[in-house]
Design a protein around this motif. Sequence first.
Motif, short mmCIF file in Angstrom:
data_model
loop_
_atom_site.label_atom_id
_atom_site.label_comp_id
_atom_site.label_asym_id
_atom_site.label_seq_id
_atom_site.Cartn_x
_atom_site.Cartn_y
_atom_site.Cartn_z
N LEU A 31 2.22 9.16 -79.51
CA LEU A 31 1.28 8.80 -80.28
C LEU A 31 1.65 7.86 -81.51
CD1 LEU A 31 -1.48 9.21 -81.83
CD2 LEU A 31 -0.75 10.96 -82.96
N LYS A 32 2.84 7.83 -81.96
CA LYS A 32 3.38 7.10 -82.69
C LYS A 32 3.94 5.79 -81.98
CE LYS A 32 7.87 6.27 -85.20
NZ LYS A 32 9.37 6.51 -85.33
N LYS A 33 4.31 5.84 -80.75
CA LYS A 33 4.58 4.77 -80.21
C LYS A 33 3.27 3.90 -80.00
CE LYS A 33 6.42 3.32 -75.60
NZ LYS A 33 7.12 3.52 -74.33
N GLY A 34 2.28 4.47 -79.54
CA GLY A 34 0.83 3.66 -79.52
C GLY A 34 0.51 3.07 -80.81
N LEU A 35 0.69 3.94 -81.86
CA LEU A 35 0.18 3.60 -83.22
C LEU A 35 0.89 2.35 -83.61
CD1 LEU A 35 -0.05 6.79 -85.40
CD2 LEU A 35 -1.62 5.02 -85.01
N MET A 36 2.22 2.02 -83.14
CA MET A 36 3.30 1.10 -83.46
C MET A 36 2.68 0.00 -82.49
SD MET A 36 6.99 2.98 -83.51
CE MET A 36 8.10 1.93 -84.39
#
Length: 416
Positions: free
Chosen positions: A213-218
């Motif tokens: 999820l964090k990777k997608g947000l970034m």
Amino acid sequence: MEVLQDTYKDTKIGRIPKDWEVMKFGEIFDFIITSSHSKNEMVYSETDTEIYNVHYGAIHTTYKEQILDFEKYDIPRITDDSKLPREDQFLIDGDLVIVDASEDWGGMGECVELKNLEGRKVIGGLHTYAVRDKINAFAKGFTGYIFQNTAVRNKLASYANVSKVYGITKGNISNVPIVIPTLPEQQKIAAILSTVDEQISTTDKIIEKSKELKKGLMQKLFSEGIGHTEFKDTKIGLNLEILNGFPAKSKYFNNERNGLPLIRIRNILKGHSETYYSGEFDSKYLIKKGDILIGMDGDFNIAKWTGVPSILNQRICKLIAAKDPFNLEYLYYYLEVELKKIQARTPSTTVKHLSIKDLRKVNAYCPPLSEQQKIADILSEADAKIEKEQTQKTQLETLKKGLMQQLLTGKKRVKV
């Protein structure tokens, strides 16, 4: 869990409950021939042979539980038809696959008990021993824990051949004494420990999902920003102020808390060091909470320092300050992405190396400072969720370790 009072007896492996037994490993298990297929001869897709391989590397790094459930894990299959195993090499539920070597004491005796094979053809892989309980000494689900008994682990280590790694021969492992609780207790102990393992596994999955999820947000935030409808492909060079680490002299290293902690590459993500430095150094090499550090070798890890004031060692660099128009915390998250890209395309022999020149070439999207702070806050919140789950996982692992020390040694008895 109810503790029962019982009498104990002395054995060659220490005191155990009087109704427990001790037998040599070789008296309990038959060895099954394993294969020599390398990772290059395995895939995770379907093959003509559909023969699964339990490889030593995966036992060390991938299979996090003592029970290897084929319904939960993706197991590689062999591709080399020229080295097809014999029928008597195929394993069944309850069989144990043990790694024969480890780089450290903690990895000695790492093993997995197989579960839910459901007719699959499975073999033990390179650098493993595959064994089968020939006297029905153990209940299904318990066998994978036999080397977690402290006294057994110590005996196993005493038989190991130590050079660069801890290695154990078939002859030596056959002589290792194994503690055998009663079958009803084995079943109860296995149920307790497997429940904790399930919780650890569930937490692991939450952590991985949170990281994705964090990777997608970034990806979204660094390309689209927050609330924009029109875009232009413009980047600005970072022009970073970077400080290389201090070439500390090893003669001043100590582990007696003499001086300040010395932070080396392996300490960046840990946030602490057991090595102290008592020599002189320039105060510019002092790192404090909130400083951004980058490892210049290996995985090029980046971290915001959370530990006590420490000394920055060589092959680590520190971002001194952010120059307008960049917010330092925004840069931390942006560089987290860029460093992975640099690491992926950097050629190497054994260890990859990062240069200051590489860092200075990095360009970044430059939204207004207020938006940079909002992006940093969003990603910081994502990090906080991941850290919370990682703390939960650590607590569960500590709980499991304590339970094993009590239950597998018989110090505490379970009611059956």
